[in-house]
Structure formats: C-alpha cells, structure tokens
Design an enzyme around this catalytic site. Structure first.
Site, PDB file in Angstrom:
ATOM      1  N   ASP A  18      -3.197   7.073  20.506  1.00  0.00           N
ATOM      2  CA  ASP A  18      -2.740   7.139  19.116  1.00  0.00           C
ATOM      3  C   ASP A  18      -3.824   7.819  18.277  1.00  0.00           C
ATOM      4  O   ASP A  18      -4.987   7.395  18.290  1.00  0.00           O
ATOM      5  CB  ASP A  18      -2.492   5.697  18.613  1.00  0.00           C
ATOM      6  CG  ASP A  18      -1.886   5.677  17.222  1.00  0.00           C
ATOM      7  OD1 ASP A  18      -1.391   6.721  16.776  1.00  0.00           O
ATOM      8  OD2 ASP A  18      -1.931   4.601  16.579  1.00  0.00           O
ATOM      9  N   MET A  19      -3.454   8.873  17.577  1.00  0.00           N
ATOM     10  CA  MET A  19      -4.442   9.592  16.759  1.00  0.00           C
ATOM     11  C   MET A  19      -4.870   8.694  15.592  1.00  0.00           C
ATOM     12  O   MET A  19      -4.087   7.893  15.095  1.00  0.00           O
ATOM     13  CB  MET A  19      -3.843  10.892  16.200  1.00  0.00           C
ATOM     14  CG  MET A  19      -3.201  11.795  17.232  1.00  0.00           C
ATOM     15  SD  MET A  19      -4.260  12.109  18.640  1.00  0.00           S
ATOM     16  CE  MET A  19      -5.560  13.050  17.886  1.00  0.00           C
ATOM     17  N   TYR A  23      -2.798  12.425   9.603  1.00  0.00           N
ATOM     18  CA  TYR A  23      -2.656  13.499   8.609  1.00  0.00           C
ATOM     19  C   TYR A  23      -3.996  13.784   7.912  1.00  0.00           C
ATOM     20  O   TYR A  23      -4.299  14.918   7.555  1.00  0.00           O
ATOM     21  CB  TYR A  23      -1.602  13.136   7.550  1.00  0.00           C
ATOM     22  CG  TYR A  23      -0.167  13.118   8.036  1.00  0.00           C
ATOM     23  CD1 TYR A  23       0.145  13.203   9.386  1.00  0.00           C
ATOM     24  CD2 TYR A  23       0.884  13.013   7.128  1.00  0.00           C
ATOM     25  CE1 TYR A  23       1.462  13.169   9.815  1.00  0.00           C
ATOM     26  CE2 TYR A  23       2.210  12.993   7.550  1.00  0.00           C
ATOM     27  CZ  TYR A  23       2.490  13.058   8.902  1.00  0.00           C
ATOM     28  OH  TYR A  23       3.796  13.029   9.311  1.00  0.00           O
ATOM     29  N   ARG A  60     -10.412   3.241   3.749  1.00  0.00           N
ATOM     30  CA  ARG A  60      -9.939   1.878   4.057  1.00  0.00           C
ATOM     31  C   ARG A  60     -11.044   0.869   3.788  1.00  0.00           C
ATOM     32  O   ARG A  60     -10.784  -0.255   3.366  1.00  0.00           O
ATOM     33  CB  ARG A  60      -9.487   1.782   5.516  1.00  0.00           C
ATOM     34  CG  ARG A  60      -8.225   2.591   5.789  1.00  0.00           C
ATOM     35  CD  ARG A  60      -7.723   2.412   7.207  1.00  0.00           C
ATOM     36  NE  ARG A  60      -6.902   3.555   7.589  1.00  0.00           N
ATOM     37  CZ  ARG A  60      -6.154   3.630   8.673  1.00  0.00           C
ATOM     38  NH1 ARG A  60      -6.106   2.613   9.518  1.00  0.00           N
ATOM     39  NH2 ARG A  60      -5.452   4.712   8.946  1.00  0.00           N
ATOM     40  N   ASP A 120       2.178  11.494  16.414  1.00  0.00           N
ATOM     41  CA  ASP A 120       0.763  11.367  16.788  1.00  0.00           C
ATOM     42  C   ASP A 120       0.519  10.315  17.880  1.00  0.00           C
ATOM     43  O   ASP A 120      -0.571   9.773  17.966  1.00  0.00           O
ATOM     44  CB  ASP A 120      -0.075  11.026  15.540  1.00  0.00           C
ATOM     45  CG  ASP A 120       0.096   9.585  15.098  1.00  0.00           C
ATOM     46  OD1 ASP A 120       1.167   9.005  15.354  1.00  0.00           O
ATOM     47  OD2 ASP A 120      -0.851   9.037  14.513  1.00  0.00           O
ATOM     48  N   GLU A 121       1.511  10.047  18.684  1.00  0.00           N
ATOM     49  CA  GLU A 121       1.360   9.028  19.739  1.00  0.00           C
ATOM     50  C   GLU A 121       1.884   9.543  21.064  1.00  0.00           C
ATOM     51  O   GLU A 121       2.946  10.176  21.096  1.00  0.00           O
ATOM     52  CB  GLU A 121       2.246   7.827  19.423  1.00  0.00           C
ATOM     53  CG  GLU A 121       1.745   6.829  18.465  1.00  0.00           C
ATOM     54  CD  GLU A 121       2.861   5.820  18.230  1.00  0.00           C
ATOM     55  OE1 GLU A 121       2.812   4.741  18.830  1.00  0.00           O
ATOM     56  OE2 GLU A 121       3.788   6.148  17.469  1.00  0.00           O
TER      57      GLU A 121
HETATM   58  N1  DCP Z   1       3.051   8.558   8.142  1.00  0.00           N
HETATM   59  C1  DCP Z   1       3.959   8.822   7.122  1.00  0.00           C
HETATM   60  N2  DCP Z   1       4.593   7.803   6.484  1.00  0.00           N
HETATM   61  C2  DCP Z   1       4.375   6.553   6.835  1.00  0.00           C
HETATM   62  C3  DCP Z   1       3.503   6.271   7.891  1.00  0.00           C
HETATM   63  C4  DCP Z   1       2.838   7.306   8.516  1.00  0.00           C
HETATM   64  O1  DCP Z   1       4.175   9.971   6.777  1.00  0.00           O
HETATM   65  N3  DCP Z   1       4.976   5.573   6.206  1.00  0.00           N
HETATM   66  C5  DCP Z   1       2.340   9.669   8.775  1.00  0.00           C
HETATM   67  C6  DCP Z   1       0.938   9.778   8.282  1.00  0.00           C
HETATM   68  C7  DCP Z   1       0.099   9.277   9.390  1.00  0.00           C
HETATM   69  C8  DCP Z   1       0.898   9.586  10.602  1.00  0.00           C
HETATM   70  O2  DCP Z   1       2.236   9.475  10.180  1.00  0.00           O
HETATM   71  O3  DCP Z   1      -1.166   9.907   9.424  1.00  0.00           O
HETATM   72  C9  DCP Z   1       0.641   8.652  11.740  1.00  0.00           C
HETATM   73  O4  DCP Z   1       0.938   7.331  11.335  1.00  0.00           O
HETATM   74  P1  DCP Z   1       0.173   6.086  11.902  1.00  0.00           P
HETATM   75  O5  DCP Z   1       0.975   4.890  11.597  1.00  0.00           O
HETATM   76  O6  DCP Z   1      -0.220   6.330  13.318  1.00  0.00           O
HETATM   77  O7  DCP Z   1      -1.103   5.947  11.015  1.00  0.00           O
HETATM   78  P2  DCP Z   1      -2.380   6.852  10.936  1.00  0.00           P
HETATM   79  O8  DCP Z   1      -2.496   7.780  12.096  1.00  0.00           O
HETATM   80  O9  DCP Z   1      -2.450   7.483   9.596  1.00  0.00           O
HETATM   81  O10 DCP Z   1      -3.521   5.765  10.975  1.00  0.00           O
HETATM   82  P3  DCP Z   1      -4.000   4.870  12.171  1.00  0.00           P
HETATM   83  O11 DCP Z   1      -5.377   5.353  12.494  1.00  0.00           O
HETATM   84  O12 DCP Z   1      -3.997   3.506  11.617  1.00  0.00           O
HETATM   85  O13 DCP Z   1      -3.049   5.033  13.314  1.00  0.00           O
END
Ligand code: DCP
Length: 676
Positions: A18-19, A23, A60, A120-121
């Site tokens: 998982d990245m 974004y 965060r 991203d997974e």
């Molecule tokens: N995203 C979005 N709207 C949301 C949730 C996520 O557009 N309600 C987009 C932005 C995130 C990407 O999807 O960067 C991946 O979501 P993740 O839930 O994996 O969260 P992140 O990658 O941002 O953070 P983490 O490091 O916690 O996985």
C-alpha cells in the site's frame, strides 16, 4: 526446476503493498520542494478551502486529518502546504495518480502474481519466489540480510526499549528450527523489502507492506506500521491479532453484516466469533456466510491473488456538497455529460491500449428531499447495457438518472401538504462502466469471442447486485434497483472511481476502495438476488454475447442515432424460431426479464423494441433501409466472414448466390425484411 505448490493455504506467501499518502507523494515528486513539509492534497473546490483527500505524515503529526477541510487544516497546522488536485471538465482529474499507480504495479508485477486492488494497492502472491529462495538460498545461508527486511515488524515479537530489534528479526528469519511456514514468511520479508526498495528507487514513492499467509491477513498487516515499513503475520500470531480486531475493521464486515453481528450476536471483535460453532453460524447466516465467518475467525481465507493489473471497472463521479447540491434536471444533465465524457475517454483508451470492453453502465447518485419524513430513502442505483460513444453514454446515463429519480420521488413526486412541490437535491453523481472483458487477440473466431463473453464475471456472488434495466423516458417499471447502497462506494468530494476489484463493502473514506470479489455470499444479499443471479447467468446466452459484440462495433464510431445498430439485428435474430432452443434453455428466466436483457438502449430503439417485443419469436421486423450497413462493415473481415457463415443456415435467403454477385455481401441479405 518447477516447484511443487504446497497443498495447504497457510504455506502461501502473500503480500499487500500500500503506497503511503499516495496523492501527496505524487505531488511531492512533481514539486520536490514540498518533500518533508506538512502537505495535503485538496479537492479543487474552494468551499472552506476544499476537502482533504491525502495528508502527508508530517501533517498528520500536527493533527491534520483527511476528514478536514483546507481551512481547518490550516488552523491545525499553519505551515501546511495545500496542493489542489488537477482539474478537467470542472472536476478532479486523477489521471496523474492513476498512471503513478501503474508505474508501481509494473515494478511489483515482475515478482509474481500481482493483483491491482486500487489506485495505490497491490496484492502479490510470492509463494513461488519464496519457495525458490528457500530451496536455493535460504536466509540462514546468506552473508547478510537486507537492512530493510531487518526493520520489519513481526507480530507476536515484543519490541522492548533497548532491545536490538534488527538482531531479533535476523534471528527470527534465520531460525533453523522454524517451521516451514515461518521460513517461507522469512523469505517473503526479504523479497518484499527488496521490492519496496526498488519501487522507491524507480518511482521515488515509499510504500508499506503486510506479509502473511493469505490476502486478508496481509491487508490487515500492511496498515499497521506506516509509512515505509512492513509487518509480518506469523501463523502463531493470527489468533492474537484477530482476538482484539474490531469486527467492523474486517474486510467485508464494515457494513450490514458487521452491524448485524454486533447487534444480533454481540460479536464485537473477530475473535468473538470463535465462541460459535460453524453450525450455529450457518444456522444464523446461511451455509456459505456461516462457513466464511467461521473461517475468518481463525484467519483462514482461501481467496486467491488474481493475476490482474488493470482495473475491473471505470468510474467518474463528483459530489456537490452543501449549497452546491444540484436541483434542476438541466444541471444534472450537464454534469452527467461531463462525467460520461470522462468515462468514455477512459473506456476508449482501455479499448485502444488493453483491448478491453466494458458491458454495463451504472449510475449512482446520492440525494435528499427538501422536506420529507422519508428522507432516509436512498437514491436507487441503476444499470443498463453499456453502449460505446460519448453521446450514447450521456444519453443512457441521463435516462438512468430520470428512471431512478422517478423511483426515488415516488409515484406522484408531489406531496399533497400545502400544495408545495416536493423538491430533490443531488449531492453526488457517478457513472461507472463494469464487467470489463478482454477482446481475444490474435483470433478471428467470433465463437471464441462469444465464449470469452460467457465467462463475464457476475456480480451476484457478492453484494454487487446489478440488473439491466430498460431505459425508457417514461416508464420506470422496467428499472431495477441496486438495493445495497453498500455496493456503492462512498463518494468523496470530487470523486472519480476506478474499481480494481468489485466492491463488497465500503472502506470508509476511500471512494474507490477496492475489496476483493471473494465469493462470500452474504445471506441478506445473495438470497435477495437469486433471481438476478439467474438472470445474469442467462446473459451468457448468445443473445447477450451478440449484444456485446455490437457494443464493440459501436465503440469505433458513433452511429447515426436513427439507425438500429447491429446489436438490434443480432438481438432480433436470436429471437426467431430458429434460435428457440436457446430461449427454451433459459426458461427459468421470466420472459419479461429476457426482454429487459435484450432491451434497446435509446428512446428510438425502445420504440423499436416494443414492437419487437410484441412480435418476439416470430420474424425479423426491420425495414431493409433501416439497417446500418456500415456497422457490419466495421467488423474485421474474418469476423464478417464467420458471422455470415454463422447466420447462413437460418437467414441467408440467397445462399446459392455467390458473394461476387454484387449484392450478396450486404448484411440485408441475411435478414429478409417482412412487411410491418
Ligand atoms: N483518496 C481519495 N478520497 C478518499 C480517500 C483516498 O481521493 N476519500 C485518494 C487519496 C489517497 C489515495 O486515494 O492518497 C490512497 O488512499 P489511502 O486510503 O491508501 O490513503 P493514503 O495513501 O493517502 O494514506 P495512507 O498512507 O494512510 O495509506
């Protein structure tokens, strides 16, 4: 030398990658000066600074959360850098993030079976790679073990202050007396650490990973230690992990089933399920769901990593929060046009690049009524067969919307009190294309094409209950409902969805959250949707297959709106007595359903179909000049030939004539027109 695959699923090595704050990382790569700074990506609209969709780990730490708006984030962390998502057609354009995700996938896919689970997974099945390593170069034989692997978290291993963690991890990986399952996980840790380093080097993106014996546990583990870390779940740690895991956190239990387990059975953690026998769970939830629950309580999941690098569906959506809620049909149509345009663009590039076609168009919306006791009523989701071409998608999406709106507003749409018209507000709209299949490459066989179509995955095994609906401007009777709103991913503010696997339950806050389509039948759903399942199966008949190839044909060029497409021709063709056998085989499907399945998808063809419906199973009913010859001409020549031979015994009137007689190549010759 090929390695024998172990029989037991707990000897598999699965990773979930998982990245981290994806974004944000993409934006930081674009603007390196943002690296290391508290940063968030916000939706493009200006309302209260826009909604945050990705938050860097630095931000965060200052208390910034994804649920905040830009203004709130600034109040919590004044130095935060807010980056707006790119915009196209008045809405977020996520193409940059999608391609960035693809970069990562292409690196990870080299290591073994790879399933892209969301933007991203990724899931990886590393069993073969781990087996090879164990056979050829087991960890204990290595001179050194990669630092990144030594930084792994091993569930069940305590990390006390002052301990040399890395040394403990090394010992764990290199234990000679470890059981084979742990040894394989040890190899997995080394492989995944290497892959993560490679991703970082080649893309500049960091990621986190979970390594376990199945997808479910790997996914749970990958989120436990972020960012840029990896977590391993040895077999011996499974019970402890699940005993305290809130039931709602478990994949597929975030929705109704999870709630029901809590309220009806007092199950609050996954471990609580252990107190029930399999028979008891089956008694309460049905055979399959009962067994599935019994298994997950023990960390057992047989779900395979699907070898799939491309999304399973495409979607385009947008939300209209607060005062931006849509209140007129013309506004809704405007936005549906934008969304359809984007969807069509993505479908075309999928067709060009990957030779894939989608066959179902679905409209989701969220709405509320201005003054209504019934305001909890969900706006129904509607689906219909997908026709390629921007204008067709736009037209169908709007028709689906109108049908759904009629259902949502009730038969009158107007409440008697005060003679005031009931008004509606739309707070979210999305269109999606699903049931995507490959067009067989390197083959001219239309039968092979049809065979591949009959394997189109049905949503019926999970919560994705979709029925084709007849789109007519006036009647909503033909429309069916996608009842479980849980199938509809919660839309974020400016949302565009790409479903890499079918949704079963929503993952909070991730609109395109992807959950596997593990065939876990949920009693409430699967039982209510049995009729639908049968109907979906019946779609594998030639009629549907033909309909699909028609869609493919339509993809390359917009056809004149006034012409029935070859789809209609095929559809009508199979409704003739010659193809009766197929019709009879589907006798479990009510005739009305069949008609719906074969329904046309424009107001024009609806009229035609009404007529066709009345005369179904009799004769061909089009005038010769209504046939769009160019549609047929667009087929590859080999397919045209095969199609002709496929039809000849039944339809070709002048079978004895040679092709070279000038008119024999016309498709009209296969369909003798009757008087209306
Ligand atoms: N995203 C979005 N709207 C949301 C949730 C996520 O557009 N309600 C987009 C932005 C995130 C990407 O999807 O960067 C991946 O979501 P993740 O839930 O994996 O969260 P992140 O990658 O941002 O953070 P983490 O490091 O916690 O996985």
């Amino acid at each position: 030398m090929p390695i024998a695959r172990p029989e037991t699923s707990d000897a598999r090595v699965i990773a979930h990658v998982d990245m981290d704050c994806f974004y944000v990382q993409v934006e930081q790569r674009r603007q390196p000066e943002l690296r290391g700074l508290p940063t968030a990506v916000v939706q493009y609209n200006e309302w209260q600074g826009g909604g945050l969709i990705a938050v860097s780990y630095e931000a965060r730490k200052c208390g910034v959360k994804r649920s905040m708006r830009g203004d709130e984030a600034k109040a919590a962390c004044p130095e935060i850098q807010l980056v707006q998502v790119p915009v196209a057609r008045g809405k977020a354009d996520l193409n940059t993030y999608r391609s960035a995700g693809s970069e990562v996938v292409s690196i990870l896919a080299q290591s073994g079976k790879c399933e892209r689970a969301s933007i991203d997974e990724v899931y990886l099945d590393l069993t073969d790679a781990a087996e090879s390593m164990l056979a050829d170069a087991p960890p204990e034989s290595l001179d050194s073990i990669d630092e990144e692997a030594l930084k792994s978290h091993i569930l069940g291993m305590s990390r006390n202050e002052g301990d040399d963690f890395k040394e403990s991890v090394r010992d764990w990986i290199c234990r000679k007396d470890a059981d084979r399952r742990d040894k394989l996980l040890g190899c997995g840790m080394i492989i995944v650490a290497e892959l993560r380093k490679q991703v970082l080097k080649e893309t500049e993106f960091s990621c986190s990973a979970g390594i376990a014996h199945n997808k479910m546990l790997a996914k749970l583990a990958s989120g436990m230690n972020k960012p840029a870390q990896q977590t391993v779940v040895p077999y011996s740690a499974v019970q402890e992990l699940l005993s305290s895991l809130p039931i709602k956190k478990m994949k597929q239990l975030g929705g109704k089933l999870g709630t029901s387990l809590q309220t009806d059975m007092g199950v609050n953690t996954v471990g609580d399920l252990l107190q029930f026998s399999e028979a008891k769970l089956q008694e309460h939830w049905g055979t399959n769901t009962g067994t599935w629950l019994w298994n997950i309580a023990r960390g057992i999941s047989g779900e395979e990593v699907q070898g799939r690098l491309l999304p399973k569906s495409h979607g385009s959506g947008k939300t209209f929060p607060g005062p931006r809620a849509l209140k007129s049909l013309s506004n809704v149509q405007h936005w549906l046009n934008q969304l359809s345009e984007e969807l069509s663009e993505r479908l075309s590039s999928d067709l060009d690049q990957n030779k894939r076609i989608a066959s179902t168009l679905t409209l989701h919306a969220s709405a509320f009524k201005s003054k209504d006791s019934d305001s909890h009523k969900k706006f129904p989701s509607k689906s219909c067969p997908l026709r390629y071409g921007v204008t067709k998608i736009q037209e169908d999406a709007f028709n689906l919307f109108q049908a759904a709106l009629r259902e949502y507003m009730g038969p009158f749409g107007i409440k008697p009190q005060g003679n005031k018209q009931e008004t509606w507000r739309i707070t979210g709209l999305s269109v999606s294309a699903s049931k995507i299949v490959d067009i067989p490459s390197g083959t001219s066989s239309i039968m092979r094409y049809f065979q591949s179509q009959s394997t189109v995955p049905s949503c019926s095994a999970d919560r994705c209950v979709q029925e084709y609906v007849e789109i007519t401007p006036s009647a909503s009777e033909g429309c069916s409902e996608q009842r479980s709103i849980e199938t509809q991913a919660a839309m974020s503010e400016e949302d565009i969805s790409t479903h890499y696997t079918e949704n079963i339950d929503p993952v909070p806050e991730k609109d395109f959250s992807c959950q596997s389509n593990e065939a876990t039948p949920f009693q409430t759903q699967s039982e209510s949707s049995k009729g639908t399942q049968r109907k979906t199966q019946s779609e594998s008949s030639k009629g549907t297959q033909m309909k699909r190839i028609g869609r493919k044909i339509n993809s390359s060029k917009e056809k004149s709106q006034g012409m029935p497409s070859i789809v209609d021709i095929f559809k009508n063709y199979i409704a003739t007595p010659q193809s009766k056998q197929e019709t009879e085989e589907d006798s479990t499907v009510p005739s009305t359903s069949k008609r719906n399945n074969f329904s046309s998808r424009s107001s024009h063809s609806s009229e035609v179909n009404q007529e066709v419906g009345e005369r179904k199973e009799t004769k061909w009913g089009y005038k010769i000049d209504e046939i769009d010859q160019s549609v047929f001409d667009e087929l590859p020549e080999e397919i045209q030939l095969e199609l002709r031979s496929f039809m000849r015994p039944n339809k070709r009137p002048n079978a004895g004539k040679s092709k070279g007689d000038g008119s024999a190549s016309s498709i009209a010759h296969y369909f003798p027109p009757l008087k209306r």
